[in-house]
Design a protein around this motif. Structure first.
Motif, PDB file in Angstrom:
ATOM      1  N   GLY B 262       0.818  -1.200   0.000  1.00  0.00           N
ATOM      2  CA  GLY B 262       0.000   0.000   0.000  1.00  0.00           C
ATOM      3  C   GLY B 262       0.854   1.252   0.000  1.00  0.00           C
ATOM      4  O   GLY B 262       2.080   1.182  -0.082  1.00  0.00           O
ATOM      5  N   LEU B 263       0.185   2.410   0.094  1.00  0.00           N
ATOM      6  CA  LEU B 263       0.893   3.695   0.095  1.00  0.00           C
ATOM      7  C   LEU B 263       1.414   3.958   1.505  1.00  0.00           C
ATOM      8  O   LEU B 263       0.634   3.980   2.467  1.00  0.00           O
ATOM      9  CB  LEU B 263      -0.051   4.817  -0.348  1.00  0.00           C
ATOM     10  N   LEU B 264       2.751   4.109   1.640  1.00  0.00           N
ATOM     11  CA  LEU B 264       3.347   4.270   2.963  1.00  0.00           C
ATOM     12  C   LEU B 264       4.147   5.561   3.002  1.00  0.00           C
ATOM     13  O   LEU B 264       4.779   5.943   2.018  1.00  0.00           O
ATOM     14  CB  LEU B 264       4.248   3.078   3.296  1.00  0.00           C
ATOM     15  N   HIS B 265       4.142   6.206   4.181  1.00  0.00           N
ATOM     16  CA  HIS B 265       4.825   7.491   4.334  1.00  0.00           C
ATOM     17  C   HIS B 265       6.025   7.345   5.257  1.00  0.00           C
ATOM     18  O   HIS B 265       5.966   6.621   6.240  1.00  0.00           O
ATOM     19  CB  HIS B 265       3.867   8.537   4.909  1.00  0.00           C
ATOM     20  N   GLY B 266       7.097   8.064   4.907  1.00  0.00           N
ATOM     21  CA  GLY B 266       8.278   8.030   5.765  1.00  0.00           C
ATOM     22  C   GLY B 266       9.095   9.301   5.597  1.00  0.00           C
ATOM     23  O   GLY B 266       8.805  10.135   4.736  1.00  0.00           O
ATOM     24  N   VAL B 267      10.153   9.412   6.421  1.00  0.00           N
ATOM     25  CA  VAL B 267      11.028  10.569   6.348  1.00  0.00           C
ATOM     26  C   VAL B 267      11.947  10.401   5.134  1.00  0.00           C
ATOM     27  O   VAL B 267      12.511   9.324   4.927  1.00  0.00           O
ATOM     28  CB  VAL B 267      11.891  10.675   7.625  1.00  0.00           C
ATOM     29  N   ILE B 281      13.341   2.556  -1.132  1.00  0.00           N
ATOM     30  CA  ILE B 281      12.981   1.548  -0.138  1.00  0.00           C
ATOM     31  C   ILE B 281      12.579   2.264   1.130  1.00  0.00           C
ATOM     32  O   ILE B 281      13.231   3.231   1.547  1.00  0.00           O
ATOM     33  CB  ILE B 281      14.169   0.623   0.174  1.00  0.00           C
ATOM     34  N   LEU B 282      11.502   1.770   1.708  1.00  0.00           N
ATOM     35  CA  LEU B 282      11.094   2.318   3.000  1.00  0.00           C
ATOM     36  C   LEU B 282      11.537   1.335   4.087  1.00  0.00           C
ATOM     37  O   LEU B 282      11.281   0.136   4.010  1.00  0.00           O
ATOM     38  CB  LEU B 282       9.580   2.519   3.037  1.00  0.00           C
ATOM     39  N   PHE B 283      12.298   1.847   5.054  1.00  0.00           N
ATOM     40  CA  PHE B 283      12.768   1.016   6.168  1.00  0.00           C
ATOM     41  C   PHE B 283      12.007   1.374   7.429  1.00  0.00           C
ATOM     42  O   PHE B 283      11.861   2.553   7.758  1.00  0.00           O
ATOM     43  CB  PHE B 283      14.263   1.250   6.413  1.00  0.00           C
ATOM     44  N   VAL B 284      11.549   0.336   8.119  1.00  0.00           N
ATOM     45  CA  VAL B 284      10.922   0.573   9.413  1.00  0.00           C
ATOM     46  C   VAL B 284      11.342  -0.555  10.357  1.00  0.00           C
ATOM     47  O   VAL B 284      11.319  -1.727   9.995  1.00  0.00           O
ATOM     48  CB  VAL B 284       9.383   0.704   9.280  1.00  0.00           C
ATOM     49  N   ARG B 285      11.822  -0.164  11.535  1.00  0.00           N
ATOM     50  CA  ARG B 285      12.386  -1.147  12.465  1.00  0.00           C
ATOM     51  C   ARG B 285      11.281  -1.954  13.145  1.00  0.00           C
ATOM     52  O   ARG B 285      10.190  -1.427  13.395  1.00  0.00           O
ATOM     53  CB  ARG B 285      13.249  -0.451  13.517  1.00  0.00           C
ATOM     54  N   PRO B 286      11.555  -3.213  13.463  1.00  0.00           N
ATOM     55  CA  PRO B 286      10.525  -4.088  14.048  1.00  0.00           C
ATOM     56  C   PRO B 286       9.928  -3.521  15.320  1.00  0.00           C
ATOM     57  O   PRO B 286       8.742  -3.672  15.570  1.00  0.00           O
ATOM     58  CB  PRO B 286      11.290  -5.391  14.341  1.00  0.00           C
ATOM     59  N   GLU B 287      10.774  -2.817  16.106  1.00  0.00           N
ATOM     60  CA  GLU B 287      10.253  -2.323  17.389  1.00  0.00           C
ATOM     61  C   GLU B 287       9.447  -1.033  17.223  1.00  0.00           C
ATOM     62  O   GLU B 287       8.819  -0.560  18.156  1.00  0.00           O
ATOM     63  CB  GLU B 287      11.387  -2.110  18.397  1.00  0.00           C
ATOM     64  N   LEU B 289       7.095  -0.831  14.850  1.00  0.00           N
ATOM     65  CA  LEU B 289       5.783  -1.251  14.332  1.00  0.00           C
ATOM     66  C   LEU B 289       4.873  -1.592  15.508  1.00  0.00           C
ATOM     67  O   LEU B 289       5.341  -2.071  16.534  1.00  0.00           O
ATOM     68  CB  LEU B 289       5.938  -2.495  13.452  1.00  0.00           C
ATOM     69  N   MET B 290       3.601  -1.325  15.318  1.00  0.00           N
ATOM     70  CA  MET B 290       2.654  -1.662  16.380  1.00  0.00           C
ATOM     71  C   MET B 290       1.478  -2.407  15.782  1.00  0.00           C
ATOM     72  O   MET B 290       1.155  -2.257  14.614  1.00  0.00           O
ATOM     73  CB  MET B 290       2.153  -0.387  17.073  1.00  0.00           C
ATOM     74  N   LEU B 291       0.860  -3.225  16.639  1.00  0.00           N
ATOM     75  CA  LEU B 291      -0.395  -3.841  16.227  1.00  0.00           C
ATOM     76  C   LEU B 291      -1.461  -2.758  16.316  1.00  0.00           C
ATOM     77  O   LEU B 291      -1.647  -2.144  17.369  1.00  0.00           O
ATOM     78  CB  LEU B 291      -0.744  -4.995  17.165  1.00  0.00           C
ATOM     79  N   ALA B 292      -2.147  -2.477  15.198  1.00  0.00           N
ATOM     80  CA  ALA B 292      -3.093  -1.352  15.165  1.00  0.00           C
ATOM     81  C   ALA B 292      -4.416  -1.753  15.790  1.00  0.00           C
ATOM     82  O   ALA B 292      -4.936  -2.834  15.519  1.00  0.00           O
ATOM     83  CB  ALA B 292      -3.301  -0.905  13.719  1.00  0.00           C
ATOM     84  N   ARG B 293      -4.946  -0.911  16.679  1.00  0.00           N
ATOM     85  CA  ARG B 293      -6.263  -1.159  17.270  1.00  0.00           C
ATOM     86  C   ARG B 293      -7.295  -0.238  16.621  1.00  0.00           C
ATOM     87  O   ARG B 293      -8.438  -0.596  16.450  1.00  0.00           O
ATOM     88  CB  ARG B 293      -6.248  -0.905  18.774  1.00  0.00           C
ATOM     89  N   ASP B 294      -6.858   0.966  16.219  1.00  0.00           N
ATOM     90  CA  ASP B 294      -7.782   1.916  15.583  1.00  0.00           C
ATOM     91  C   ASP B 294      -7.425   2.085  14.124  1.00  0.00           C
ATOM     92  O   ASP B 294      -6.499   1.475  13.620  1.00  0.00           O
ATOM     93  CB  ASP B 294      -7.729   3.256  16.320  1.00  0.00           C
ATOM     94  N   PHE B 349       2.535   2.329  11.827  1.00  0.00           N
ATOM     95  CA  PHE B 349       3.724   3.029  12.321  1.00  0.00           C
ATOM     96  C   PHE B 349       3.633   4.492  11.924  1.00  0.00           C
ATOM     97  O   PHE B 349       2.990   4.862  10.945  1.00  0.00           O
ATOM     98  CB  PHE B 349       5.004   2.385  11.793  1.00  0.00           C
ATOM     99  N   SER B 350       4.335   5.300  12.722  1.00  0.00           N
ATOM    100  CA  SER B 350       4.335   6.732  12.443  1.00  0.00           C
ATOM    101  C   SER B 350       5.309   7.021  11.312  1.00  0.00           C
ATOM    102  O   SER B 350       6.363   6.395  11.242  1.00  0.00           O
ATOM    103  CB  SER B 350       4.744   7.480  13.714  1.00  0.00           C
ATOM    104  N   PRO B 351       5.021   7.985  10.423  1.00  0.00           N
ATOM    105  CA  PRO B 351       5.957   8.325   9.344  1.00  0.00           C
ATOM    106  C   PRO B 351       7.318   8.731   9.878  1.00  0.00           C
ATOM    107  O   PRO B 351       8.347   8.515   9.219  1.00  0.00           O
ATOM    108  CB  PRO B 351       5.280   9.499   8.637  1.00  0.00           C
TER     109      PRO B 351
END
Ligand SMILES: Nc1ncnc2c1ncn2[C@@H]1O[C@H](COP(=O)(O)OP(=O)(O)O)[C@@H](O)[C@H]1O
Ligand SMILES: [Mg+2]
Lengths: 438, 367
Positions: B262-267, B281-287, B289-294, B349-351
């Motif tokens: 999907g469309l992902l945002h990052g710095v 490439i978009l890199f995001v560290r495992p820690e 990432l969160m399980l989304a509730r909302d 995850f936050s951008p």
């Protein structure tokens, strides 16, 4: 393992095989050692004559061997002094150059080992001879000196041996140690002296020892290069060619003794190093007790062994076999006397017997056949035929194959007496017996 | 303001034939700094260190120590001491003789040498071991003896080539703190080489990340971890999830990437300006990432849980998104329940926690 070899009988076979193998390896040495102490003037065990140490004396009095020995020692020391540094330099050079150059250089440096010693010997003479001519030296000069030529000839290949020893050791050297020394502020010279040389120490020792041995025992090259002189080996070889006596066995005993002492000291040294290295020394009972600790020290063992050797040499030099040998000579003389006496008696007796009947054939007791007269056909003949007397038949088959014994059969015999038939097959093949009786 | 403990690599290149082991290294290591070179093995770290200590000449460029060109200065004259990868302790010498070797070659007397060696043995907390043989020491003790020997040189710069790689994990972690403490006590410049990012990040003031002879980033450990400048650094330092795609839009330091997830945002890393269509490439560290509730996160990824690994302090979930696998680690805080395989999960995850980097040099990742 032992169970399986027991069930297959392999254990017994292995033991038997090992015994045979050891007999094969050490039998000659043991026999040679024994012959050194037999007074017989030819090296042998049987007949045992007298226990003697005189052959050691004979060995030492052998002028040619002893002067050869001193030449050999001199050449050996010279060879060690030249070939060890040369070999070390070669090995260091090989470890520094690029791999491709190393292979080529290695082949060149190793050639003297592969070339037959005879070729090296001859080429050494030829080479230095032409060098001598080049410098206009006369035939008394150094290039025509046997000792110099031998030194030169032996160094050519012994330096290559030494190089191999150093290469083997250098391969286990960690070159980062030298770099570490440089990095810590050592000059290249200091790094060489304080790091590489101590590491090569044992190799220098073994290269020197090996060079000394190789020089000492070399014959192929030396026999040419020594010219009219003699080293120990060439003197020995010419002595053997002229016929051997037990002083060579005495020499073998000395060499074996020296080798054994050296090996034992070396073994003691190795074991001690091993103990110290693994740190088991503090737990070993041998090492905690000061007496056994000293006794198992290589120096202690060396002193004990050399002491034993010295005591044996002293005892040997005191031993006098003259009495025994005089006895022996006396015995021999007695035996000869007795034989002579018997001979004389026999001759006398014969003379007495021959006087009354000079024409009687020789006595049966003179029958030379090993079977006595048992197979002598003449012995079976009821009536002694006239000449020729069968008892003089020299054949061990007692005339069975004597054609003349068959001759009467072929010709019509005047009195065919079956019992006189000399054939070993009785009458079975006698054609005469098949003929109808006339 | 240069101290004589500064090291400058001035456009240093080192080539072996056609092979470039170090490519145009340009950086300044400040006096008293704990500086690490981090990179996979074979990337040229040892070569660079040997160049500083004088065993390899730079093919191009200069090495300056304390402002002086080191070109014609031989290794034994440089104010550096190198601790070799295999330590290179002298096996035929005792511990004290090893430590006193630098003094011996400088002509210091026997008594004085022994005194200094004993002082250094006290410093590395091995008093009374001077008469032991090197092989009687344990791995960690040998390590410290090598350090003491190098310090006996009284160098301005201590160079360490993967000195901990031969030790077991516990000892390695202990020695990290020890090395750092020694460095702070003696105040020398430490140049430390490792392929272990944990070592580099915990001990160093600054880290240079190397890849096939190229220094890709020089930064403080936090910056290297949080703001990687190249795709190689992002994937080599720490765990990272990589999602490749094409730039959809880029503005005010952020970039939107069209990925299979999907469309992902990052710095946009390092304030890079991307054009739509650039391969990134978009890199995001495992820690991160969160399980989304909302449903109000900007970045949402939906996938299926393949498995979850339990590592004690954390749980690592492997989530399949199309062909890609994404790892997410969660702290084992005693509240969260394990996930069941096959479960559908939504990750968010936050951008600000994602980095968008150009594809280049991605080929060398995991080399
Ligand atoms: N003396 C040399 N000759 C040729 N190639 C070398 C030499 N030294 C190192 N290299 C090469 O340079 C590369 C980097 O080696 P190195 O600096 O030891 O890597 P690292 O320490 O990062 O593992 C390796 O591919 C190695 O083969
Ligand atoms: Mg390395």
């Amino acid at each position: 393992m032992s169970g399986s070899s027991k069930s297959t009988g392999g254990g017994l076979f292995a033991i038997g095989y090992s015994l045979l193998f050891f007999a094969f390896l050490f039998g000659p040495l043991i026999i040679m050692t024994i012959t050194a102490f037999n007074s017989s003037s030819f090296p042998r065990i049987t007949p045992w004559e007298c226990f003697t140490t005189d052959w050691f004396g004979a060995l030492i009095r052998d002028q040619r061997l002893m002067s050869g020995l001193s030449t050999s020692v001199g050449i050996g020391i010279g060879v060690v002094a030249i070939s060890v540094p040369l070999g070390l330099a070669g090995a260091l050079a090989l470890s520094e150059v690029s791999p491709r150059l190393r292979t080529a250089l290695y082949s060149v440096l190793i050639i003297p080992i592969l070339v037959p010693g005879v070729v090296l010997g001859i080429s050494t003479i030829v080479f230095w001879g032409s060098v001598g001519r080049l410098f206009g030296g006369d035939h008394g000069g150094i290039f025509y000196n046997g000792t110099f030529l031998t030194l030169a000839g032996q160094v050519t290949f012994i330096a290559a041996y030494a190089m191999l020893v150093f290469i083997a050791r250098l391969q286990r050297f960690d070159p980062t140690l030298t770099e570490a020394a440089l990095d810590l502020g050592a000059t290249p010279g200091q790094a060489f002296r304080k790091i590489l040389m101590p590491f090569l120490g044992p190799a220098i020792g073994s290269a020197a020892f090996m060079a000394l041995l190789a020089s000492f025992e070399n014959y192929n090259t030396t026999v040419f290069t020594i010219l009219s002189g003699n080293t120990f080996t060439t003197a020995l070889a010419s002595k053997v060619r002229l016929g051997t006596d037990p002083s060579l066995s005495a020499l073998a005993v000395i060499i074996i003794a020296v080798t054994l002492i050296g090996a034992m000291i070396n073994e003691a040294h190795n074991r001690r190093q091993e103990l110290l290295r693994t740190g088991r020394a503090s737990r070993s009972r041998l090492y905690t007790n000061p007496v056994t600790r000293w006794l198992t020290h290589p120096a202690g063992i060396g002193i004990i062994l050399l002491g034993c050797a010295a005591a044996l040499v002293y005892a040997g030099s005191e031993h006098d076999s003259r009495a025994c040998r005089a006895d022996l000579i006396e015995q021999k003389r007695a035996v000869q006397e007795r034989l002579l006496q018997e001979q004389r008696q026999r001759i006398e007796e014969q003379k007495r017997l021959q006087q009354p009947s000079a024409t009687t054939p020789p006595q049966p007791s003179n029958n030379p056949s090993p079977f006595g007269g048992a197979f002598s056909p003449g012995g079976l003949a009821p009536g002694a035929a006239p000449a020729p007397a069968p008892s003089t038949n020299p054949s061990p088959f007692g005339g069975a194959f004597n054609p003349s014994a068959l001759a009467p059969e072929a010709a019509p015999a005047p009195t065919p007496v079956p019992s006189a038939n000399p054939s070993p097959f009785g009458n079975a093949f006698n054609p005469g017996s098949l003929q109808p009786k006339p | 303001m240069t101290s004589n403990k500064d090291v400058v690599l001035d456009h240093v290149s080192i080539r072996f034939g056609a092979y470039t082991a170090v490519d145009n290294a340009f950086l300044t290591i400040k006096g008293g700094e704990f500086f690490s070179f981090l990179g996979p093995s074979g990337c040229g770290k040892t070569t660079l260190l040997r160049c500083v200590s004088g065993f390899v000449d730079p093919t191009e460029g200069r090495v300056l120590i304390g402002g002086k060109d080191m070109r014609d200065v031989s290794p034994n004259k440089r104010p550096t001491a190198l601790i070799f990868q295999n330590l290179a302790l002298f096996p035929l010498m005792s511990v004290a003789e090893n430590i006193a070797f630098p003094l011996e070659v400088r002509g210091v007397g026997r008594k004085e040498r022994r005194k200094r060696a004993d002082e250094l043995l006290d410093m590395i907390a091995l008093p009374g071991t001077g008469d032991k043989k090197v092989h009687e020491l344990s791995g960690g003790q040998r390590q410290r003896v090598a350090i003491a020997r190098a310090l006996a040189v009284e160098p301005d710069i201590l160079l360490l080539d993967e000195p901990l790689s031969a030790l077991d994990l516990k000892l390695r972690q202990h020695m990290r703190t020890e090395l750092r403490a020694i460095q702070q006590r003696v105040g020398l410049t430490f140049i430390y080489i490792t392929h272990d990012q944990g070592e580099a990040l915990t001990m160093s003031d600054r880290v240079a990340v190397m890849n096939t002879g190229v220094i890709e980033q020089v930064d403080a450990p936090e910056a290297v971890y949080n703001r990687p400048k190249t795709a190689f650094v992002a994937s080599f330092v720490g765990e990272n999830n990589a999602l490749s795609g094409k730039i959809a839009s880029a503005e005010s330091g952020y970039a939107a990437l069209e990925t299979p997830a999907g469309l992902l945002h990052g710095v946009a890393a390092g304030g890079r300006h991307y054009k739509p269509g650039d391969a990134c490439i978009l890199f995001v560290r495992p820690e991160r990432l969160m399980l989304a509730r909302d449903n109000d996160s900007v970045n949402r990824i939906v996938g299926t849980l393949e498995k979850e690994e339990f590592e004690g302090n954390i749980r690592i979930a492997h989530v399949r998104i199309g062909n890609a696998m994404i790892r997410i680690s969660r702290v084992n805080d005693g509240l969260s329940a394990p996930l069941a395989p096959g479960e559908n999960v939504t990750l968010a995850f936050s951008p600000d926690n994602a980095t968008v980097l150009p594809v280049s040099s991605m080929a060398e990742v995991d080399a």
